[in-house]
Design a protein around this motif. Structure first.
Motif, mmCIF file in Angstrom:
data_model
loop_
_atom_site.group_PDB
_atom_site.id
_atom_site.type_symbol
_atom_site.label_atom_id
_atom_site.label_comp_id
_atom_site.label_asym_id
_atom_site.label_seq_id
_atom_site.Cartn_x
_atom_site.Cartn_y
_atom_site.Cartn_z
ATOM 1 N N UNK A 112 0.796 -1.217 0.000
ATOM 2 C CA UNK A 112 0.000 0.000 0.000
ATOM 3 C C UNK A 112 0.835 1.277 0.000
ATOM 4 N N UNK A 113 1.975 1.243 0.699
ATOM 5 C CA UNK A 113 2.723 2.479 0.902
ATOM 6 C C UNK A 113 4.122 2.457 0.316
ATOM 7 N N UNK A 114 4.528 1.330 -0.252
ATOM 8 C CA UNK A 114 5.868 1.228 -0.788
ATOM 9 C C UNK A 114 6.859 0.747 0.263
ATOM 10 N N UNK A 115 8.072 0.378 -0.163
ATOM 11 C CA UNK A 115 9.057 -0.149 0.789
ATOM 12 C C UNK A 115 9.518 0.923 1.764
ATOM 13 N N UNK A 116 9.716 0.489 2.998
ATOM 14 C CA UNK A 116 10.214 1.392 4.032
ATOM 15 C C UNK A 116 11.726 1.562 3.893
ATOM 16 N N UNK A 117 12.208 2.720 4.319
ATOM 17 C CA UNK A 117 13.654 2.932 4.400
ATOM 18 C C UNK A 117 14.238 2.079 5.520
ATOM 19 N N UNK A 118 13.463 1.912 6.600
ATOM 20 C CA UNK A 118 13.917 1.120 7.741
ATOM 21 C C UNK A 118 12.709 0.425 8.362
ATOM 22 N N UNK A 119 12.869 -0.852 8.719
ATOM 23 C CA UNK A 119 11.796 -1.640 9.327
ATOM 24 C C UNK A 119 12.268 -2.172 10.663
ATOM 25 N N UNK A 120 11.517 -1.852 11.708
ATOM 26 C CA UNK A 120 11.854 -2.289 13.057
ATOM 27 C C UNK A 120 10.719 -3.134 13.609
ATOM 28 N N UNK A 121 11.062 -4.249 14.247
ATOM 29 C CA UNK A 121 10.094 -5.066 14.987
ATOM 30 C C UNK A 121 10.169 -4.675 16.454
ATOM 31 N N UNK A 122 9.001 -4.526 17.077
ATOM 32 C CA UNK A 122 8.993 -4.246 18.512
ATOM 33 C C UNK A 122 7.751 -4.868 19.122
ATOM 34 N N UNK A 123 7.784 -5.129 20.424
ATOM 35 C CA UNK A 123 6.635 -5.762 21.055
ATOM 36 C C UNK A 123 6.804 -5.826 22.555
ATOM 37 N N UNK A 124 5.693 -6.065 23.243
ATOM 38 C CA UNK A 124 5.692 -6.134 24.699
ATOM 39 C C UNK A 124 5.199 -7.495 25.171
ATOM 40 N N UNK A 125 5.788 -7.977 26.290
ATOM 41 C CA UNK A 125 5.352 -9.186 26.972
ATOM 42 C C UNK A 125 5.463 -10.394 26.043
ATOM 43 N N UNK A 126 4.369 -11.134 25.849
ATOM 44 C CA UNK A 126 4.391 -12.232 24.873
ATOM 45 C C UNK A 126 4.779 -11.703 23.500
ATOM 46 N N UNK A 127 4.372 -10.466 23.204
ATOM 47 C CA UNK A 127 4.757 -9.844 21.948
ATOM 48 C C UNK A 127 6.244 -9.560 21.858
ATOM 49 N N UNK A 128 6.922 -9.389 23.007
ATOM 50 C CA UNK A 128 8.371 -9.284 22.984
ATOM 51 C C UNK A 128 9.013 -10.589 22.554
ATOM 52 N N UNK A 129 8.411 -11.705 22.931
ATOM 53 C CA UNK A 129 8.841 -13.029 22.468
ATOM 54 C C UNK A 129 8.610 -13.164 20.966
ATOM 55 N N UNK A 130 7.422 -12.767 20.495
ATOM 56 C CA UNK A 130 7.141 -12.799 19.059
ATOM 57 C C UNK A 130 8.153 -11.942 18.310
ATOM 58 N N UNK A 131 8.497 -10.790 18.873
ATOM 59 C CA UNK A 131 9.484 -9.908 18.247
ATOM 60 C C UNK A 131 10.825 -10.607 18.081
ATOM 61 N N UNK A 132 11.278 -11.303 19.126
ATOM 62 C CA UNK A 132 12.553 -12.011 19.023
ATOM 63 C C UNK A 132 12.468 -13.170 18.042
ATOM 64 N N UNK A 133 11.329 -13.831 17.955
ATOM 65 C CA UNK A 133 11.145 -14.875 16.944
ATOM 66 C C UNK A 133 11.256 -14.282 15.540
ATOM 67 N N UNK A 134 10.626 -13.134 15.329
ATOM 68 C CA UNK A 134 10.722 -12.468 14.028
ATOM 69 C C UNK A 134 12.169 -12.101 13.724
ATOM 70 N N UNK A 135 12.864 -11.562 14.719
ATOM 71 C CA UNK A 135 14.241 -11.125 14.511
ATOM 72 C C UNK A 135 15.166 -12.293 14.209
ATOM 73 N N UNK A 136 14.958 -13.427 14.873
ATOM 74 C CA UNK A 136 15.829 -14.583 14.669
ATOM 75 C C UNK A 136 15.507 -15.339 13.383
ATOM 76 N N UNK A 137 14.233 -15.534 13.112
ATOM 77 C CA UNK A 137 13.836 -16.435 12.029
ATOM 78 C C UNK A 137 13.512 -15.723 10.723
#
Length: 457
Positions: free
Chosen positions: A117-142
């Motif tokens: 919808x908006x085109x590629x980002x210059x920078x993409x960051x994953x962030x999250x809290x609690x269980x979402x912090x775990x999901x964030x690390x899964x995204x970062x690793x895998x």
């Protein structure tokens, strides 16, 4: 004036909505809809957009609870980040409960849709809290190729197997010491009804025990096996260094919360996904675990005051029949919900020191994994001196975002408490920031993919 473009659930069951090129966005844009999996998504893109998109992973949503999409930890952080030009996106995950198998692909699909919808980002960051912090690390690793960096806040970064093992330890102690003949089941539930009933039965025993010095000492012992701090809620009065009674009363409240949801109801939901019990305490030395706990002194003092002999209760724990796992369930949890510590891009973790739900020692578990995987230089961990789970101020949250960005911009970390507090003050002058120098004690029973020996229960 903000333009609200609401893509209603019934009209957005595919990814085929008309793309909105980034250069065409002349006003703030708000999009809502659903992915093909049924997960809801939400996107806020300001005008002008600074080129950075933040993909937010929300915390644990119990089965059957409302499941809205979220793209920030709260409205204050959202408004500030939008004002600074960041695009904010996130999904709800297709199912509730222990939904990491749905959360990761749904979050990636949300990022794909944003790019469409908006085109590629210059920078993409994953962030999250609690269980979402775990999901964030899964995204970062895998899925490292999709992100430039990640921020895990109060995250369940010890991973699934370690989490359920550590959740088992305090309830095993409570049943053994307070209700040895109760027959309360701790794992392997036939359904939610049995799990909830077991939680209520053990809670009643804990409530009765709290009325006696002996019971309070034993509850403190159970709390120590989970590293539940004595100041774990912002509504509590902070106990003094030797105010063991106040600390124990605060821990009792947290233990009741553990019994009412995570240790029984949430466990049953996770077991239903894993196909059995993924945790165990065979071979665990609870005496050694207690000695390593930061609550050891409190427990010994409360046992003295109650006239109990601590070694007798530790012997009772040693003799009690242990719980073995279902091997297939361990394999499922290991394959879906255990971290490797292999980072490709920088990750910053922040955690409050007074967290009872995901104790701060979880950061030690992830540090162990990252160090073994050879990625230690990419990880920084910072700590906020505060009671409660994820009780960061907006300034502390934004300071963490900007600290990660500083690392990406310069190639070096500047994550000292002084630097974080300076950034927090700049973002939120009305709140006093609370980052401090801190090193958590070791996690009681770590489990990660970087240590082959962890694979054996």
């Amino acid at each position: 004036m903000r333009i609200r473009l609401a893509l209603l659930t019934t009209a957005c069951l595919s990814l085929a909505a008309t793309a909105l090129p980034a250069q065409a966005a002349t006003a703030d844009t708000h999009l809502e809809g659903r992915l093909p999996t049924g997960a809801a998504y939400v996107m806020d893109v300001p005008a002008p957009w600074n080129g950075t998109v933040l993909l937010y992973s929300h915390g644990y949503t119990p089965a059957g609870a409302p499941n809205p999409a979220q793209n920030t930890p709260g409205p204050a952080a959202r408004d500030k980040l939008l004002a600074e030009g960041y695009a904010l996106i996130g999904s709800s995950y297709a199912t509730t409960g222990w939904a990491v198998g749905e959360a990761v692909p749904d979050q990636l699909a949300t990022l794909d849709l944003f790019t469409e919808k908006f085109g590629p980002a210059r920078r993409t960051l994953a962030w999250g809290t609690s269980y979402g912090g775990f999901v964030t690390s899964m995204l970062a690793e895998r899925h490292a190729g999709r992100f430039d960096g990640s921020l895990s806040m109060c995250g369940l970064v010890q991973g699934g197997v370690a989490n359920w093992n550590s959740t088992l330890d305090p309830v095993f102690a409570l049943r053994t010491l307070l209700a040895p003949d109760s027959g309360v089941r701790l794992t392997g539930f036939t359904g939610q009804a049995e799990a909830v009933a077991a939680g209520k039965a053990l809670t009643s025993k804990v409530d009765a025990a709290q009325r006696t010095p002996e019971g309070r000492a034993r509850i403190a012992l159970a709390a120590a096996l989970h590293n539940i701090p004595g100041h774990n809620d912002p509504s509590q009065t902070e106990p003094g260094p030797t105010d063991w009674q106040t600390a124990q009363s605060h821990q009792y409240a947290a233990v009741r919360g553990l019994l009412q949801l995570p240790a029984f109801s949430w466990r049953q939901e996770a077991e239903s996904r894993a196909g059995g019990n993924p945790s165990w305490n065979t071979g665990v030395d609870y005496a050694s675990m207690l000695v390593r706990s930061p609550l050891y002194k409190e427990v010994t003092e409360l046992y003295k005051e109650a006239g109990l002999v601590l070694r007798n209760d530790l012997s009772a724990l040693s003799r009690a029949p242990r719980i073995a796992p279902d091997p297939a369930a361990v394999r499922w949890m290991r394959g879906t919900s255990v971290l490797s510590g292999r980072l490709t891009d920088p990750q910053l973790n922040i955690h409050t020191t007074g967290d009872a739900l995901i104790p701060v020692q979880s950061e030690s578990a992830y540090r162990r994994a990252v160090t073994a995987a050879g990625s230690a230089g990419l990880l920084r961990q910072a700590y906020v001196d505060a009671p409660g789970h994820c009780t960061f101020t907006p300034g502390e949250t934004l300071a963490a975002v900007h600290t990660l960005e500083h690392r990406l911009d310069t190639g070096r970390w500047d994550a000292s408490p002084r630097a974080l507090n300076s950034r927090a003050r700049a973002e939120d002058p009305a709140s006093e920031p609370r980052y401090l120098s801190y090193r958590p004690s070791t996690y009681p029973r770590p489990y990660d993919l970087a240590h082959p020996g962890d694979a054996r229960p």
